[in-house]
Design a protein around this motif. Structure first.
Motif, short mmCIF file in Angstrom:
data_model
loop_
_atom_site.label_atom_id
_atom_site.label_comp_id
_atom_site.label_asym_id
_atom_site.label_seq_id
_atom_site.Cartn_x
_atom_site.Cartn_y
_atom_site.Cartn_z
N GLY A 28 10.40 15.39 110.05
CA GLY A 28 10.24 16.45 109.34
C GLY A 28 10.44 17.84 110.14
O GLY A 28 11.27 18.89 109.83
N ALA A 29 9.76 17.82 111.42
CA ALA A 29 9.89 18.94 112.37
C ALA A 29 11.42 19.08 112.85
O ALA A 29 11.96 20.12 112.92
N LEU A 30 11.86 17.93 113.14
CA LEU A 30 13.34 17.77 113.53
C LEU A 30 14.29 18.38 112.69
O LEU A 30 15.24 19.33 112.99
N ALA A 31 14.14 18.01 111.24
CA ALA A 31 15.00 18.75 110.45
C ALA A 31 14.81 19.99 110.19
O ALA A 31 15.78 20.74 109.78
N ASN A 81 6.80 23.30 107.23
CA ASN A 81 5.57 23.69 107.80
C ASN A 81 4.38 22.67 107.38
O ASN A 81 3.54 22.53 108.31
N LEU A 82 4.61 22.02 106.59
CA LEU A 82 3.41 20.84 106.17
C LEU A 82 3.76 19.60 107.33
O LEU A 82 2.80 19.18 107.76
N CYS A 83 4.89 19.69 107.74
CA CYS A 83 5.16 18.59 108.93
C CYS A 83 4.62 19.35 110.37
O CYS A 83 4.24 18.53 111.36
N ASP A 84 4.85 20.48 110.36
CA ASP A 84 4.87 21.34 111.83
C ASP A 84 3.18 21.37 112.01
O ASP A 84 2.82 21.54 113.28
N HIS A 85 2.41 21.47 111.07
CA HIS A 85 0.94 21.80 111.24
C HIS A 85 0.16 20.69 110.85
O HIS A 85 0.35 19.88 109.89
N ALA A 86 -0.87 20.52 111.55
CA ALA A 86 -2.00 19.00 111.75
C ALA A 86 -2.70 19.38 110.54
O ALA A 86 -3.87 19.18 110.78
N LYS A 87 -2.14 19.11 109.38
CA LYS A 87 -2.92 19.33 108.11
C LYS A 87 -3.10 17.85 107.57
O LYS A 87 -2.29 16.85 107.58
N LYS A 88 -3.99 17.65 106.87
CA LYS A 88 -4.35 16.53 106.02
C LYS A 88 -4.17 16.79 104.61
O LYS A 88 -4.74 17.80 104.04
N PRO A 89 -3.53 15.85 103.78
CA PRO A 89 -3.06 14.64 103.91
C PRO A 89 -1.77 14.76 104.74
O PRO A 89 -1.07 15.94 104.62
#
Length: 268
Positions: A180-183, A238-246
């Motif tokens: 996701g971050a790469l995309a 942003n969901l992929c870039d930040h270390a959030k759960k889930p």
């Protein structure tokens, strides 16, 4: 260090500036009083110094013509015959008129009179011919700029496709965040290029997807549904870039990858 393309572009700009100086020199040789008077309105006391700095057309033209001809041949070959035609004397030529007078005639100082007194055609008849040559060279510059843009965008599109394929490979092996971050990087770079294409300036030093998205909507490059779609992709990124759960789900990653692929193929 400047690339070869950047050096070529700079050399082409110098060649055009030299052509404009030669054009003024040619006009000054034919109409010295008119040119001097026109320059004085802007340059005032600097006029004489400026005129002394103009190149000698007779001495400088042949080198300019050789270099300009090579550029035209390379960038807009379909205009090469026209470019040469403005220099060379037409063959056959029964008589010499204003319409068929050429730069080659000018360099030879050709002057046609009737009855030994009335001037039929003189060196000033070559001025429109050189104007056309200069216009063709300027068209070559425009073509070079657009070709550079086309090449950059083609190379960039290939790079984006490769990066999206890499992101799909990461997703396949359960590295969803990395995929996701790469995309997201691909999406950000693509929107940045679209803003450049439309001459849109972003005020921020490090603009985000949201910043590019807002600028494109404000300029009517994209409509409201497209803007919402890109904003949704930005949220997934942003969901992929930040270390959030889930962690982002596999479906969310696939939505992001498919969405970015769609934007890169439909928003320009």
């Amino acid at each position: 260090m400047a690339s070869n393309l950047e050096r070529f572009k700079a050399d082409l700009e110098k060649l055009i500036l030299k052509g404009r100086a030669l054009h003024l020199s040619m006009q000054h040789a034919c109409y010295p009083d008119k040119v001097k008077a026109a320059l004085k309105k802007e340059l005032k006391e600097e006029t004489e110094k400026y005129l002394r700095g103009l190149p000698d057309f007779d001495k400088g033209y042949q080198r300019w013509y050789t270099e300009a001809q090579a550029v035209v041949k390379q960038l807009i070959p379909d205009r090469l015959i026209d470019f040469i035609r403005h220099y060379e004397k037409p063959k056959p030529r029964k008589d010499i008129t204003f319409e068929n007078y050429r730069i080659e005639d000018y360099l030879q100082g050709l002057r046609v009179t009737r009855g030994g007194f009335e001037v039929v055609v003189n060196k000033e008849a070559a001025i429109p011919q050189f104007q056309q040559q200069l216009a063709i060279l300027e068209a070559a510059q425009a073509r070079f700029d657009s070709s550079l843009l086309d090449m950059r965008q083609m190379l960039q599109a290939d790079l984006f496709d490769s990066e999206l394929q890499a992101a799909e490979h990461l997703a396949k092996f359960k590295f969803g965040r990395a995929a996701g971050a790469l995309a997201g990087v691909v999406l950000e770079r693509h929107l940045s290029q679209v803003c450049v294409n439309h001459s849109l300036t972003i005020g921020k030093k490090n603009p985000t997807i949201a910043d590019f998205n807002e600028a494109l909507k404000a300029a009517d490059v994209i409509d409201l549904p497209q803007w919402r779609f890109v904003q949704h992709l930005a949220d997934l990124r942003n969901l992929c870039d930040h270390a959030k759960k889930p962690d982002p789900s596999a479906e969310q990653i696939q939505d992001l990858l498919a969405g970015v692929a769609k934007v890169t193929k439909t928003v320009f």
